[in-house]
Design a protein around this motif. Structure first.
Motif, PDB file in Angstrom:
ATOM      1  N   VAL A  82      34.829  33.594  37.962  1.00  0.00           N
ATOM      2  CA  VAL A  82      34.482  34.655  37.016  1.00  0.00           C
ATOM      3  C   VAL A  82      33.303  35.465  37.544  1.00  0.00           C
ATOM      4  O   VAL A  82      33.298  36.704  37.473  1.00  0.00           O
ATOM      5  N   ALA A  83      32.309  34.790  38.090  1.00  0.00           N
ATOM      6  CA  ALA A  83      31.107  35.462  38.587  1.00  0.00           C
ATOM      7  C   ALA A  83      31.393  36.392  39.752  1.00  0.00           C
ATOM      8  O   ALA A  83      30.613  37.318  40.018  1.00  0.00           O
ATOM      9  N   ARG A  84      32.513  36.196  40.440  1.00  0.00           N
ATOM     10  CA  ARG A  84      32.852  37.081  41.560  1.00  0.00           C
ATOM     11  C   ARG A  84      33.190  38.493  41.097  1.00  0.00           C
ATOM     12  O   ARG A  84      33.277  39.406  41.902  1.00  0.00           O
ATOM     13  N   GLY A  85      33.345  38.674  39.804  1.00  0.00           N
ATOM     14  CA  GLY A  85      33.519  40.016  39.255  1.00  0.00           C
ATOM     15  C   GLY A  85      32.236  40.826  39.309  1.00  0.00           C
ATOM     16  O   GLY A  85      32.244  42.029  39.052  1.00  0.00           O
ATOM     17  N   GLU A  86      31.106  40.172  39.592  1.00  0.00           N
ATOM     18  CA  GLU A  86      29.802  40.815  39.785  1.00  0.00           C
ATOM     19  C   GLU A  86      29.332  41.605  38.570  1.00  0.00           C
ATOM     20  O   GLU A  86      28.749  42.661  38.682  1.00  0.00           O
ATOM     21  N   GLY A  87      29.613  41.056  37.400  1.00  0.00           N
ATOM     22  CA  GLY A  87      29.129  41.664  36.171  1.00  0.00           C
ATOM     23  C   GLY A  87      30.231  42.388  35.432  1.00  0.00           C
ATOM     24  O   GLY A  87      30.846  43.306  35.964  1.00  0.00           O
ATOM     25  N   SER A  88      30.479  41.969  34.185  1.00  0.00           N
ATOM     26  CA  SER A  88      31.555  42.561  33.394  1.00  0.00           C
ATOM     27  C   SER A  88      31.101  42.777  31.954  1.00  0.00           C
ATOM     28  O   SER A  88      30.078  42.254  31.522  1.00  0.00           O
ATOM     29  N   LEU A  89      31.916  43.547  31.228  1.00  0.00           N
ATOM     30  CA  LEU A  89      31.598  43.832  29.839  1.00  0.00           C
ATOM     31  C   LEU A  89      31.814  42.621  28.940  1.00  0.00           C
ATOM     32  O   LEU A  89      31.031  42.354  28.029  1.00  0.00           O
ATOM     33  N   VAL A  90      32.909  41.887  29.200  1.00  0.00           N
ATOM     34  CA  VAL A  90      33.254  40.789  28.292  1.00  0.00           C
ATOM     35  C   VAL A  90      34.059  39.724  29.022  1.00  0.00           C
ATOM     36  O   VAL A  90      34.834  40.020  29.934  1.00  0.00           O
ATOM     37  N   CYS A  91      33.844  38.487  28.608  1.00  0.00           N
ATOM     38  CA  CYS A  91      34.688  37.373  29.033  1.00  0.00           C
ATOM     39  C   CYS A  91      35.073  36.616  27.769  1.00  0.00           C
ATOM     40  O   CYS A  91      34.254  36.449  26.863  1.00  0.00           O
ATOM     41  N   SER A  92      36.314  36.190  27.681  1.00  0.00           N
ATOM     42  CA  SER A  92      36.722  35.398  26.524  1.00  0.00           C
ATOM     43  C   SER A  92      37.040  33.970  26.944  1.00  0.00           C
ATOM     44  O   SER A  92      37.610  33.727  28.010  1.00  0.00           O
ATOM     45  N   ASN A 135      22.186  55.333  30.352  1.00  0.00           N
ATOM     46  CA  ASN A 135      23.011  54.203  29.932  1.00  0.00           C
ATOM     47  C   ASN A 135      24.382  54.400  30.558  1.00  0.00           C
ATOM     48  O   ASN A 135      25.047  55.416  30.317  1.00  0.00           O
ATOM     49  N   ILE A 136      24.790  53.457  31.374  1.00  0.00           N
ATOM     50  CA  ILE A 136      26.039  53.610  32.123  1.00  0.00           C
ATOM     51  C   ILE A 136      26.978  52.438  31.865  1.00  0.00           C
ATOM     52  O   ILE A 136      26.579  51.274  31.911  1.00  0.00           O
ATOM     53  N   GLU A 137      28.235  52.785  31.571  1.00  0.00           N
ATOM     54  CA  GLU A 137      29.303  51.795  31.475  1.00  0.00           C
ATOM     55  C   GLU A 137      30.341  52.155  32.517  1.00  0.00           C
ATOM     56  O   GLU A 137      30.942  53.229  32.455  1.00  0.00           O
ATOM     57  N   ALA A 138      30.514  51.277  33.498  1.00  0.00           N
ATOM     58  CA  ALA A 138      31.396  51.592  34.625  1.00  0.00           C
ATOM     59  C   ALA A 138      32.523  50.564  34.733  1.00  0.00           C
ATOM     60  O   ALA A 138      32.991  50.035  33.731  1.00  0.00           O
ATOM     61  N   ASP A 139      32.966  50.274  35.951  1.00  0.00           N
ATOM     62  CA  ASP A 139      34.099  49.388  36.175  1.00  0.00           C
ATOM     63  C   ASP A 139      33.810  47.972  35.660  1.00  0.00           C
ATOM     64  O   ASP A 139      32.661  47.526  35.653  1.00  0.00           O
ATOM     65  N   SER A 140      34.846  47.266  35.253  1.00  0.00           N
ATOM     66  CA  SER A 140      34.647  45.926  34.709  1.00  0.00           C
ATOM     67  C   SER A 140      35.892  45.080  34.901  1.00  0.00           C
ATOM     68  O   SER A 140      36.947  45.376  34.354  1.00  0.00           O
ATOM     69  N   LEU A 141      35.750  44.013  35.667  1.00  0.00           N
ATOM     70  CA  LEU A 141      36.865  43.096  35.888  1.00  0.00           C
ATOM     71  C   LEU A 141      36.749  41.931  34.909  1.00  0.00           C
ATOM     72  O   LEU A 141      36.458  40.796  35.274  1.00  0.00           O
ATOM     73  N   ASN A 142      36.964  42.239  33.639  1.00  0.00           N
ATOM     74  CA  ASN A 142      36.804  41.255  32.577  1.00  0.00           C
ATOM     75  C   ASN A 142      37.757  40.078  32.761  1.00  0.00           C
ATOM     76  O   ASN A 142      38.881  40.241  33.239  1.00  0.00           O
ATOM     77  N   ALA A 143      37.280  38.906  32.357  1.00  0.00           N
ATOM     78  CA  ALA A 143      38.071  37.695  32.535  1.00  0.00           C
ATOM     79  C   ALA A 143      38.359  37.013  31.209  1.00  0.00           C
ATOM     80  O   ALA A 143      37.637  37.191  30.220  1.00  0.00           O
ATOM     81  N   ALA A 144      39.435  36.231  31.209  1.00  0.00           N
ATOM     82  CA  ALA A 144      39.761  35.317  30.117  1.00  0.00           C
ATOM     83  C   ALA A 144      39.881  33.937  30.732  1.00  0.00           C
ATOM     84  O   ALA A 144      40.513  33.765  31.769  1.00  0.00           O
TER      85      ALA A 144
END
Length: 525
Positions: A421-431, A255-264
């Motif tokens: 937003v999708a250009r972040g290529e996968g993130s933990l959270v978006c608000s 289980n890996i949690e790595a970089d995340s360019l989360n967006a609002a």
């Protein structure tokens, strides 16, 4: 030389060899303690946890293990002041930021204790109902979940030495799987102290919980086919872990949690009240834990028509944030974890601004510090960047600056916003920020559904939940934590869903009477 913190392995406290690595106060630079994992008998440590701890935990029911978690939560709560003191000294966090880590970890333990209590005397879990395998219905198949017969190795990040341990350990221990935690060296003191308090309490069987502080060298070499590994950290390290020969050869569950360019994302027709919530949340996410959260807002998207207005509002609020020594009551934002991280954030800002893809709207690098020497302290004010042409830019969608830094960018319409937003290529959270009156609720629901494909969590904020919403970056045990793609592809928490990672699923094919008898030891969930 300062105290060398011992490791707890194979049921004993063992000091590593050598001088060890110093842990420092990120505000004053003072050395606090040292840690070392050199010279440990790692094969013995893993075997003891796997064989002694695992067997003892599996001998207990889910309900009994839940009782242990509840007692641990009470014990940790009693020592809360000591943990806050360690966090203040070693992490440089304000009292409110420390509470997110310490109190959040204890709360998560309590939640899993309550959920686990409902599982009662069961020692396995039924996955769904029986399926008929023959015309007469006598031969059936029942899927069963049983605790894995291995150890859970946690390699954690520096930003949450308490919560990072307990959000993983709570479901692992409830599942009946022993834990070995390797906290990030920079802030290992708090993790080590909490483990020491639990060990001293005698609330867990020997071998159920171990802690190794210092280098992670040799840890992955100990993993066997039924072990599981949970890692939180950089994508670069995650890549090395995935390709490690032992991990590959033994098909170790990861289980890996790595970089995340989360967006609002501020919705196109958002009211002034919803816009104010957006501004407040961006500022809060930039400054909580000095932006050192995997879930912090890194990209803030607004309609082109309000781009300048929102940028000015965020900058005005950031100007009122006091930065410096968290021992001063006037300080709202404390330090980064150390000068190395301080330098990394400065380098990240420089990288983003060097190609003229972004400009600085508010420069926290020039912000004065309260009771902190700028030549020594790892304190840095929040920096807001602006990306006028997010279509042409690439770095803002690829580079995460792990600190008090966010980039504001405009969009033309909702389709354009979703594409950005999708250009972040996968993130933990978006608000999402909008309203729920009239057709607005349906629009929020539709947008959230679109965003779900590339996020582990979509946090929708409207004026109707302004006082009850839990925060863009706050990870609650009731909801999933993790994300696809660049975020690592992992899943944690989400209530009892978290137990799945620590169980093995098997199909029991047998006479209906045998399938029915499984209910004597297993519970349907």
């Amino acid at each position: 030389m300062t105290e060398l913190l011992p490791n707890f392995v194979h049921g004993a406290w063992v000091a590593g060899t050598g001088d060890g690595t110093p842990l420092t106060d990120p505000v004053t630079g003072a050395e606090l303690v040292r840690v070392s994992s050199a010279g440990l008998d790692l094969p013995r440590a893993f075997a003891f946890a796997r064989e002694q701890g695992g067997a003892a935990l599996r001998a207990l029911s889910y309900g009994q293990r839940a009782e242990a978690l509840a007692a641990i939560a009470k014990r940790l709560q009693a020592n809360r002041d000591a943990y806050h003191a360690i966090a203040l000294a070693n992490s440089g966090t304000t009292a409110s930021d420390t509470a997110i880590d310490v109190d959040g970890g204890i709360y998560t333990l309590g939640q899993y204790a309550r959920w686990g209590a409902k599982l009662g005397d069961a020692k396995a879990l039924l996955d769904g109902g029986p399926a008929t395998m023959s015309k007469d219905g006598v031969f059936q198949s029942q899927h069963l979940l049983v605790p894995t017969r291995g150890v859970a190795l946690f390699i954690n990040a520096f930003n949450f030495p308490s919560w990072g341990l307990w959000e993983k350990a709570a479901p692992a221990l409830l599942a009946g799987v022993p834990v070995i935690v390797k906290p990030a060296t920079a802030t290992a003191w708090l993790t080590q102290r909490m483990v020491a308090d639990v060990v001293a309490s005698g609330l867990l069987p020997e071998g159920a919980l171990s802690v190794i502080c210092g280098s992670s060298a040799g840890l992955l070499d100990q993993l066997q086919p039924f072990d599981v590994l949970s890692f939180t950290g950089s994508a670069q390290t995650a890549e090395m872990i995935r390709s490690h020969p032992v991990v590959v050869q033994n098909a170790v569950r990861l289980n890996i949690e790595a970089d995340s360019l989360n967006a609002a994302l501020l919705m196109p027709a958002a009211s002034a009240e919803a816009q104010a919530l957006f501004v407040r949340e961006v500022v809060r996410e930039m400054t909580i834990k000095s932006g050192q959260k995997c879930t912090a807002i890194r990209r803030a998207l607004v309609p082109q028509a309000v781009y300048d207005q929102v940028g000015a509002a965020i900058a005005a609020k950031l100007a009122g944030v006091t930065v410096g020594n968290p021992r001063e009551t006037s300080v709202r934002m404390g330090a980064l974890v150390n000068r190395e991280q301080f330098d990394s954030v400065l380098a990240g800002i420089e990288r983003l601004t060097s190609q003229a893809q972004v400009r600085v709207l508010f420069d926290g690098r020039a912000q004065p510090l309260v009771d902190a020497d700028p030549a020594v302290a790892a304190c840095l004010g929040p920096t807001l960047l602006a990306c006028d042409d997010p279509d042409a830019a690439n770095l803002v969608h690829r580079v995460e600056v792990f600190g008090p830094v966010a980039t504001l960018m405009p969009y033309r319409d909702l389709a354009h916003a979703l594409a950005l937003v999708a250009r972040g290529e996968g993130s933990l959270v978006c608000s999402l920020y909008g309203d729920t009156d009239g057709e607005h609720a349906a629009a929020l629901a539709a947008c959230a559904t679109e965003l779900a494909a590339c996020h582990g969590r979509v946090h929708v904020i409207s004026p109707s939940v302004a006082t009850t919403q839990t925060g863009h970056g706050n990870v609650m045990p009731q909801s999933l934590h993790g994300g696809p793609g660049r975020a690592g592809g992992g899943e944690e928490l989400g209530g009892l869903r978290a137990l799945g990672f620590y169980h093995r699923r098997a199909a029991i094919q047998a006479d209906a009477a045998v399938v029915q008898a499984l209910g004597a030891v297993a519970l349907s969930v």
